[in-house]
Design an enzyme around this catalytic site. Structure first.
Site, PDB file in Angstrom:
ATOM      1  N   PHE A 173       0.844  -1.186   0.000  1.00 58.35           N
ATOM      2  CA  PHE A 173       0.000   0.000   0.000  1.00 58.35           C
ATOM      3  C   PHE A 173       0.880   1.237   0.000  1.00 58.35           C
ATOM      4  O   PHE A 173       1.629   1.474   0.952  1.00 58.35           O
ATOM      5  CB  PHE A 173      -0.917  -0.003   1.234  1.00 58.35           C
ATOM      6  N   LYS A 174       0.791   2.000  -1.079  1.00 58.60           N
ATOM      7  CA  LYS A 174       1.513   3.266  -1.166  1.00 58.60           C
ATOM      8  C   LYS A 174       0.560   4.368  -0.718  1.00 58.60           C
ATOM      9  O   LYS A 174      -0.394   4.695  -1.416  1.00 58.60           O
ATOM     10  CB  LYS A 174       1.992   3.521  -2.596  1.00 58.60           C
ATOM     11  N   ILE A 175       0.826   4.931   0.432  1.00 60.25           N
ATOM     12  CA  ILE A 175      -0.062   5.926   1.019  1.00 60.25           C
ATOM     13  C   ILE A 175       0.507   7.316   0.755  1.00 60.25           C
ATOM     14  O   ILE A 175       1.578   7.668   1.260  1.00 60.25           O
ATOM     15  CB  ILE A 175      -0.238   5.697   2.534  1.00 60.25           C
TER      16      ILE A 175
END
Length: 312
Positions: A173-175
Site C-alpha cells: 500500500f503506497k499511502i
C-alpha cells in the site's frame, strides 16, 4: 526475455524510486537514455524501481510506448533489482491485461490506483472491491494499491484492510494522502499480518513520520536514491538519531523537488550530471524555469547528490 521476479526478496523493503520516462528534444522515446537512467538509479542505491507511474509521465504515453518502455527496462534491469510496473486503468479488464503482460515480462509487482476518470467519474465501494477481485484473480505477483489524491477516490482504512484480507496478493500500500503517517499506523493496526508492505508515498517529504508509523518502504522521485538511503538505512538499523540527521540534511532538496519542480526534478538533475542528454517533458507539460532549475541544482550540489557526477 522474461526475467524471474524477486520472490526470495519478499517482503520488499527500502527505496523504490519512480523512474522517469526519458525523451529526446523532439519528445520521442530515448531508450538509450532510459537505460542509462536505470543504471544510475541502481548505482545510486535503489533497492528496487517503479516504472510507468505518474512521475514517469505515464499519462502522455501511448499503449505501444508503455509496452516499449516496460520491456526495455525489465530486460535491461535483468533481475538486478525488483521492478514495480504501474498498470492503472479505469477498466478492470484492461488493468488485468496490462498486469498480466507485466507479470509475463518479469515484473516483481504491479501498482494500481482505484478506477477513476476525471473529476467526477467514480465507482462505489462495491465496484472498487470487484475491480481488485478481477485484478487479483488475473495475476500471481503482489499488487500495490496506490492511495493517491489524484484518483479523488477515498479509500478508507477499513476498505484497504478488507482488500488485503480477502485477496492474497494485495499486500502493498503506497499511502500518499494528507496525514499519511496516521493512515499507515491505522492500516497496520487494522490489517495485521496481511499488510506486508506499508509504504511512504509522499515523495519522502513526510518520510521520518511515516517510518515512525511503521512504513517499510518509500517510493520517491528518482533523482537522489543515494540521499534517501542515508535516511532509511540507519533507521532500519535502529539508529534513529542518525536517520533524523540525514532527513534534516536532505529535506530542503526533498521539499524543493516536491513544491517547486515536481516530476521534472529528477530529469533536470540527471541531465546536469550527464546521465541523460535531455530533460524534456512532453507537451503540454512545461520545462523548468531557469531560476527554479538553478535552485534545485544548488541544493543537490550542496548535498553531493550522485546524479550530478555519475555521468561525468
Amino acid at each position: 526475455m522474461p526475467v524471474t521476479p524477486h520472490k526470495a526478496q519478499r517482503p520488499y523493503r527500502g527505496v523504490f524510486p519512480v523512474a522517469p520516462t526519458i525523451f529526446d528534444e523532439r519528445g520521442e522515446l530515448d531508450l538509450e537514455g532510459q537505460r542509462r537512467c536505470i543504471d544510475f538509479m541502481i548505482d545510486a542505491g535503489s533497492n528496487g524501481l517503479c516504472i510507468l507511474a505518474n512521475f514517469s509521465e505515464q499519462f502522455v504515453l501511448t499503449d505501444a510506448e508503455r509496452e516499449t518502455v516496460m520491456h526495455a527496462v525489465l530486460e535491461h534491469v535483468a533481475g538486478r533489482v525488483p521492478v514495480i510496473v504501474t498498470t492503472t486503468h479505469f477498466s478492470s479488464a484492461v488493468c488485468a491485461a496490462r498486469s498480466q503482460q507485466a507479470e509475463a515480462a518479469g515484473a516483481a509487482m504491479v501498482m494500481v490506483m482505484p478506477p477513476y476518470h476525471g473529476a467526477t467519474f467514480r465507482v462505489p465501494e462495491k465496484g472498487i472491491v470487484e475491480f481488485f477481485k478481477v485484478l487479483s484473480g488475473a495475476i500471481n505477483i503482489p499488487i500495490m494499491i496506490q492511495d493517491a489524491p489524484v484518483a479523488g477516490t477515498p479509500l478508507s482504512v477499513e476498505l484497504l484492510a478488507r482488500l488485503a484480507r480477502d485477496f492474497a496478493n494485495i499486500r502493498y500500500f503506497k499511502i500518499e494522502v494528507p496525514g499519511a503517517a496516521a493512515k499507515l499506523r491505522s492500516l497496520i493496526e487494522a490489517g495485521g499480518k496481511d499488510i506486508e508492505g506499508p509504504w511512504d508515498g509522499e515523495e519522502a517529504i513526510t518520510l521520518l513520520a511515516d517510518l515512525d508509523a511503521g512504513a517499510t518502504g518509500a517510493m520517491t522521485g528518482g533523482g537522489y536514491p543515494d540521499g534517501i538511503r542515508q535516511i532509511i538505512d540507519p533507521y532500519f538499523a535502529g539508529k534513529r538519531e542518525e536517520a533524523k540527521a540525514a532527513y534534516e540534511r536532505w529535506l530542503p532538496l526533498i521539499n524543493y523537488e516536491n513544491r517547486q519542480c515536481g516530476l521534472i526534478a529528477c530529469k533536470a538533475m540527471m541531465q546536469a550530471g550527464g546521465v541523460i542528454k535531455s530533460d524534456a517533458v512532453r507537451h503540454p507539460l512545461q520545462p523548468l524555469h531557469p531560476a527554479t532549475r538553478a535552485g534545485l541544482l544548488e541544493l543537490a550540489k550542496e548535498r553531493d547528490a550522485l546524479a550530478l557526477r555519475w555521468g561525468k
